[in-house]
Enzyme design. Structure first.
Site: not given
Ligand SMILES: NC(=O)c1ccc[n+]([C@@H]2O[C@H](COP(=O)([O-])OP(=O)(O)OC[C@H]3O[C@@H](n4cnc5c(N)ncnc54)[C@H](OP(=O)(O)O)[C@@H]3O)[C@@H](O)[C@H]2O)c1
Length: 402
Positions: A205, A230, A295, A299
């Site tokens: 975590d 990521n 957030y 970023k």
């Molecule tokens: N989706 C979008 O629209 C978007 C846009 C711009 C940037 N991003 C960025 O892309 C990255 C990946 O996000 P995503 O879109 O793929 O979202 P996601 O599907 O929610 O994935 C987030 C990942 O981060 C992990 N995570 C979250 N909290 C955590 C914690 N406390 N400890 C360890 N792992 C943790 C989650 O795993 P567990 O829950 O299993 O721990 C999951 O694998 C993030 O940095 C996000 O800010 C996303």
């Protein structure tokens, strides 16, 4: 300045860099002058060998501007379409020169002059064709380029899962970290079976102050060559309607964890003289974002941290990239408490990152988001950008959190 120039011109033959500068001059200096300052009566343009004058020439300058602006961008980013567009345009100039020479001088002299004018452009078209691989983004395998192991945080879903799949497909063994162990196990089994790579599950975590340390301990015997920071989390809503307990994990996961992991893994990469660090940022990090204030701030940290690291680490052979996706179809929106809205597939984010890795400090995913964010941050007053950002988010955040 010197280091910037070396980085800017790196990877292309000199003649191609000269053409890129020529295109920049035409797109940003000559054609704008031609369009807006040159008297209509004096304007002349040649297209396909035909001389246009007056308003027809003015209109003809517009496609010329598109060609040169596109050429500059195509050379700069080595876009695939340049492999066809550059030789085709050179052939058009060759044909134009031939037709113009024949029409202008007439007879055998005209043919001789036309052929003489056309010859350099035919040679240029051939040179483009011979060097077309420059525009095919031929990637050396990541494993050959950086080493054997990758560490991907947030690999249990979305963009992180897509990163793990792409790295494994490229032959890298993957250490997969997140909190949901069952998901990591399923992914690891799939990647091992599909690509014959090794995997290691690292449940942790990252909101926990000890989380990053646990990850590092679990991979301490591995040579991590590619680090994908990521894991990330959002928490939508007006700042005063969210508690510090809800918001503090954003700083821990999005900022503190990448800092700890990068700091611990960089020295070994530097010692080996190669490696890659990717930070998954967001276009949210480019501007103040009401209703997602913390957030966006986290970023922004990732962006500035990664871009500065790019220039610090380049001399040591380490590539750093901040990838800035817009809305991506993952679990992010649900976790952050946003109203669902459509976005790009996570695989596209990885594809864009892999194309950009090693060539620049940061990359926005998608031309529309790039345009949107460039206008908002470079042309619009900052106060207006803040208000627009809040209005955009208002449609994506439940009303009770406004
Ligand atoms: N989706 C979008 O629209 C978007 C846009 C711009 C940037 N991003 C960025 O892309 C990255 C990946 O996000 P995503 O879109 O793929 O979202 P996601 O599907 O929610 O994935 C987030 C990942 O981060 C992990 N995570 C979250 N909290 C955590 C914690 N406390 N400890 C360890 N792992 C943790 C989650 O795993 P567990 O829950 O299993 O721990 C999951 O694998 C993030 O940095 C996000 O800010 C996303």
């Amino acid at each position: 300045m010197g280091a910037w120039a070396r980085d800017f011109f790196r990877g292309r033959p000199t003649w191609m860099n000269v053409l890129m500068l020529f295109c920049a001059y035409m797109a940003f200096v000559y054609v704008p002058w031609d369009l807006f300052a040159k008297p209509v009566a004096r304007d002349q343009e040649v297209w396909f060998g035909f001389l246009l004058t007056g308003w027809a020439a003015k209109a003809g300058a517009i496609p010329h501007w598109i060609v040169y602006a596109g050429g500059f961008y195509g050379f700069l980013r080595r876009r695939r379409w340049m492999a066809i567009a550059a030789p085709l345009y050179s052939l058009q100039v060759a044909y134009s020169s031939l037709v113009w020479g024949i029409g202008h001088f007439g007879g055998a002299t005209g043919w001789a002059a036309g052929l003489a004018f056309a010859a350099p452009f035919v040679a240029l078209a051939l040179a483009f064709w011979k060097t077309r691989d420059h525009f095919r983004a031929p990637r050396v395998s990541l494993r050959k380029r950086y080493g054997e192991w990758a560490l991907v945080t947030g690999a249990s879903s979305g963009i992180g899962e897509a990163w793990a799949r792409a790295l494994a497909a490229d032959g890298l063994s993957c250490a997969l970290s997140a909190r949901r162990e069952d998901r990591l196990e399923a992914l690891a089994a799939e990647l091992e079976a599909a690509h014959g790579i090794e995997t290691r599950i690292v449940p942790a975590d990252l909101a926990d102050p000890e989380g990053a340390g646990r990850v590092l301990e679990a991979v301490s015997d591995l040579e991590i060559a590619v680090l994908v920071n990521n894991a990330g989390v959002g928490c939508a809503g007006r700042f005063d309607l969210r508690s510090a307990d809800e918001l503090a994990p954003l700083v821990a996961v999005n900022c503190a964890a990448p800092l700890r992991l990068t700091s611990a893994l960089l020295p070994a990469m530097r010692g080996r003289g190669r490696g890659a660090v990717i930070l998954v940022g967001s276009i949210a990090g480019r501007q103040p974002l009401g209703l997602h204030a913390v957030y966006a701030a986290t970023k922004g940290f990732d962006l500035l941290f990664g871009e500065a690291l790019y220039v610090e680490m380049k001399p040591f052979g380490i590539d750093v990239l901040v990838v800035e996706p817009g809305t991506t179809e993952t679990e992010f929106q649900q976790v952050a408490g946003e109203v669902p809205h459509s976005g790009v597939p996570p695989e596209r984010v990885v594809e864009v990152s892999l194309e950009a890795l090693g060539t620049r400090p940061s990359v926005v995913v998608g031309w529309f988001d790039w345009l949107r964010i460039s206008v908002a941050t470079r042309l619009v007053p900052r106060s207006l950008t803040a208000w627009i950002g809040r209005d955009v988010m208002a449609a994506r955040v439940p009303e009770d959190l406004h």
